[in-house]
Design a protein around this motif. Sequence first.
Motif, PDB file in Angstrom:
ATOM      1  N   ALA A  12       0.840  -1.189   0.000  1.00 43.56           N
ATOM      2  CA  ALA A  12       0.000   0.000   0.000  1.00 43.56           C
ATOM      3  C   ALA A  12       0.879   1.244   0.000  1.00 43.56           C
ATOM      4  CB  ALA A  12      -0.912   0.001   1.231  1.00 43.56           C
ATOM      5  N   SER A  13       0.373   2.284  -0.632  1.00 44.33           N
ATOM      6  CA  SER A  13       1.052   3.576  -0.573  1.00 44.33           C
ATOM      7  C   SER A  13      -0.013   4.642  -0.375  1.00 44.33           C
ATOM      8  CB  SER A  13       1.877   3.837  -1.839  1.00 44.33           C
ATOM      9  OG  SER A  13       1.053   3.851  -2.972  1.00 44.33           O
ATOM     10  N   MET A  14       0.372   5.659   0.359  1.00 42.32           N
ATOM     11  CA  MET A  14      -0.605   6.678   0.718  1.00 42.32           C
ATOM     12  C   MET A  14       0.104   8.003   0.964  1.00 42.32           C
ATOM     13  SD  MET A  14      -3.333   6.224   3.781  1.00 42.32           S
ATOM     14  CE  MET A  14      -4.768   7.231   3.907  1.00 42.32           C
ATOM     15  N   THR A  15      -0.521   9.087   0.532  1.00 41.24           N
ATOM     16  CA  THR A  15      -0.022  10.427   0.810  1.00 41.24           C
ATOM     17  C   THR A  15      -1.129  11.182   1.538  1.00 41.24           C
ATOM     18  OG1 THR A  15       1.344  10.409  -1.176  1.00 41.24           O
ATOM     19  CG2 THR A  15       0.905  12.558  -0.186  1.00 41.24           C
TER      20      THR A  15
ATOM     21  N   ASP B  32      -7.272   3.855   6.978  1.00 44.86           N
ATOM     22  CA  ASP B  32      -8.359   4.785   7.315  1.00 44.86           C
ATOM     23  C   ASP B  32      -7.943   5.693   8.468  1.00 44.86           C
ATOM     24  OD1 ASP B  32      -9.925   3.623   5.343  1.00 44.86           O
ATOM     25  OD2 ASP B  32     -11.074   2.374   6.750  1.00 44.86           O
ATOM     26  N   ASP B  33      -7.308   5.110   9.502  1.00 48.08           N
ATOM     27  CA  ASP B  33      -6.836   5.899  10.646  1.00 48.08           C
ATOM     28  C   ASP B  33      -5.795   6.937  10.206  1.00 48.08           C
ATOM     29  OD1 ASP B  33      -8.459   4.446  12.341  1.00 48.08           O
ATOM     30  OD2 ASP B  33      -6.843   3.138  13.055  1.00 48.08           O
ATOM     31  N   PHE B  34      -4.865   6.515   9.325  1.00 45.91           N
ATOM     32  CA  PHE B  34      -3.848   7.460   8.834  1.00 45.91           C
ATOM     33  C   PHE B  34      -4.515   8.587   8.063  1.00 45.91           C
ATOM     34  CE2 PHE B  34      -0.719   3.639   8.392  1.00 45.91           C
ATOM     35  CZ  PHE B  34      -0.599   3.574   9.776  1.00 45.91           C
ATOM     36  N   GLY B  35      -5.544   8.268   7.300  1.00 44.25           N
ATOM     37  CA  GLY B  35      -6.264   9.283   6.523  1.00 44.25           C
ATOM     38  C   GLY B  35      -6.962  10.304   7.388  1.00 44.25           C
TER      39      GLY B  35
ATOM     40  N   LYS C 136      -4.461  12.603  -0.101  1.00 44.51           N
ATOM     41  CA  LYS C 136      -4.191  13.061  -1.460  1.00 44.51           C
ATOM     42  C   LYS C 136      -4.090  11.876  -2.423  1.00 44.51           C
ATOM     43  CE  LYS C 136      -1.504  16.565  -2.224  1.00 44.51           C
ATOM     44  NZ  LYS C 136      -0.294  17.385  -2.306  1.00 44.51           N
ATOM     45  N   ARG C 137      -3.639  10.736  -1.907  1.00 47.85           N
ATOM     46  CA  ARG C 137      -3.485   9.553  -2.736  1.00 47.85           C
ATOM     47  C   ARG C 137      -3.508   8.321  -1.847  1.00 47.85           C
ATOM     48  NH1 ARG C 137       0.633   6.384  -4.163  1.00 47.85           N
ATOM     49  NH2 ARG C 137       2.117   7.594  -2.990  1.00 47.85           N
ATOM     50  N   ARG C 138      -4.168   7.264  -2.338  1.00 51.44           N
ATOM     51  CA  ARG C 138      -4.202   5.990  -1.613  1.00 51.44           C
ATOM     52  C   ARG C 138      -4.254   4.865  -2.646  1.00 51.44           C
ATOM     53  NH1 ARG C 138      -8.286   4.200   3.304  1.00 51.44           N
ATOM     54  NH2 ARG C 138      -7.905   1.969   3.179  1.00 51.44           N
ATOM     55  N   HIS C 139      -3.318   3.937  -2.535  1.00 45.37           N
ATOM     56  CA  HIS C 139      -3.254   2.835  -3.499  1.00 45.37           C
ATOM     57  C   HIS C 139      -2.891   1.552  -2.749  1.00 45.37           C
ATOM     58  CE1 HIS C 139      -2.527   0.721  -7.254  1.00 45.37           C
ATOM     59  NE2 HIS C 139      -1.402   0.273  -6.736  1.00 45.37           N
TER      60      HIS C 139
ATOM     61  N   THR D 220       3.479   8.865   3.027  1.00 46.01           N
ATOM     62  CA  THR D 220       4.074  10.197   2.934  1.00 46.01           C
ATOM     63  C   THR D 220       3.146  11.181   3.630  1.00 46.01           C
ATOM     64  OG1 THR D 220       5.107   9.653   0.824  1.00 46.01           O
ATOM     65  CG2 THR D 220       4.900  11.990   1.359  1.00 46.01           C
ATOM     66  N   LEU D 221       3.713  11.922   4.559  1.00 44.46           N
ATOM     67  CA  LEU D 221       2.969  12.965   5.264  1.00 44.46           C
ATOM     68  C   LEU D 221       3.509  14.305   4.788  1.00 44.46           C
ATOM     69  CD1 LEU D 221       3.130  11.356   8.820  1.00 44.46           C
ATOM     70  CD2 LEU D 221       1.187  11.320   7.252  1.00 44.46           C
ATOM     71  N   GLU D 222       2.658  15.102   4.148  1.00 44.99           N
ATOM     72  CA  GLU D 222       3.067  16.405   3.622  1.00 44.99           C
ATOM     73  C   GLU D 222       2.439  17.513   4.449  1.00 44.99           C
ATOM     74  OE1 GLU D 222       1.596  16.514  -0.382  1.00 44.99           O
ATOM     75  OE2 GLU D 222       3.208  15.240  -1.143  1.00 44.99           O
ATOM     76  N   ARG D 223       3.201  18.603   4.626  1.00 47.40           N
ATOM     77  CA  ARG D 223       2.650  19.758   5.340  1.00 47.40           C
ATOM     78  C   ARG D 223       1.575  20.405   4.479  1.00 47.40           C
ATOM     79  NH1 ARG D 223       3.769  22.565   9.539  1.00 47.40           N
ATOM     80  NH2 ARG D 223       5.857  21.771   9.846  1.00 47.40           N
ATOM     81  N   ARG D 224       0.444  20.704   5.115  1.00 45.32           N
ATOM     82  CA  ARG D 224      -0.664  21.384   4.450  1.00 45.32           C
ATOM     83  C   ARG D 224      -0.240  22.822   4.155  1.00 45.32           C
ATOM     84  NH1 ARG D 224      -4.500  20.594   8.074  1.00 45.32           N
ATOM     85  NH2 ARG D 224      -5.190  18.719   7.038  1.00 45.32           N
TER      86      ARG D 224
END
Length: 183
Positions: free
Chosen positions: A13-16, A67-70, A76-79, A155-159
């Motif tokens: 899984a990958s997620m931003t 889901d918790d990470f979201g 922005k992206r979830r795969h 990946t956690l990006e600053r808003r």
Amino acid sequence: VFESISRAMIQKASMTVEVSNPKKSAMEVETLTKSAGGFVESSSFSEEELVNLSLRVPQEKCDSLLDDFGRLGTIKRRHVSADDVTEQLVDNTARLETLKASRDRLRLQLNVASNVEDVLAIERELTRVQSEIESLEGRLKVLQNDVAFTQVSLTLERRVIYGPVTYIGKAVWWGVEKLFIFR
């Protein structure tokens, strides 16, 4: 007659996620991951703007953890993808059983061998077979671990928070764009 075989899947899984504070969110991710029975393989931080985490989480808890990470920010992206390794597991397990049976027969032959040449030949073959068994057991263990734990790249990006000038600029650009583009 076919037996019912449960499928063995290696999941990735990958997620931003866009968050207000990537480092703080990374600590929350680590806590959530550990409480679910997973662990952090690696992490990298980039000047308060970006955090990359490589996680291993129990496969059965992957979707709820994503889901918790979201919920930590905006997704922005979830795969999520999966590879079926059932055939590989079944083949390697069967090969391992065959090698173990061969090893047991060699041990019996070693016990009844009468001359030194036979003993040496049987010991050489026994060493080779035992080496193959250990190698195959190691590969099976890795494969079973890959099936049990999903690899997650997070990946956690600053808003980005825009100021009033940016909004005015966007509004002006939108107005100019509408003068020339008709939809």
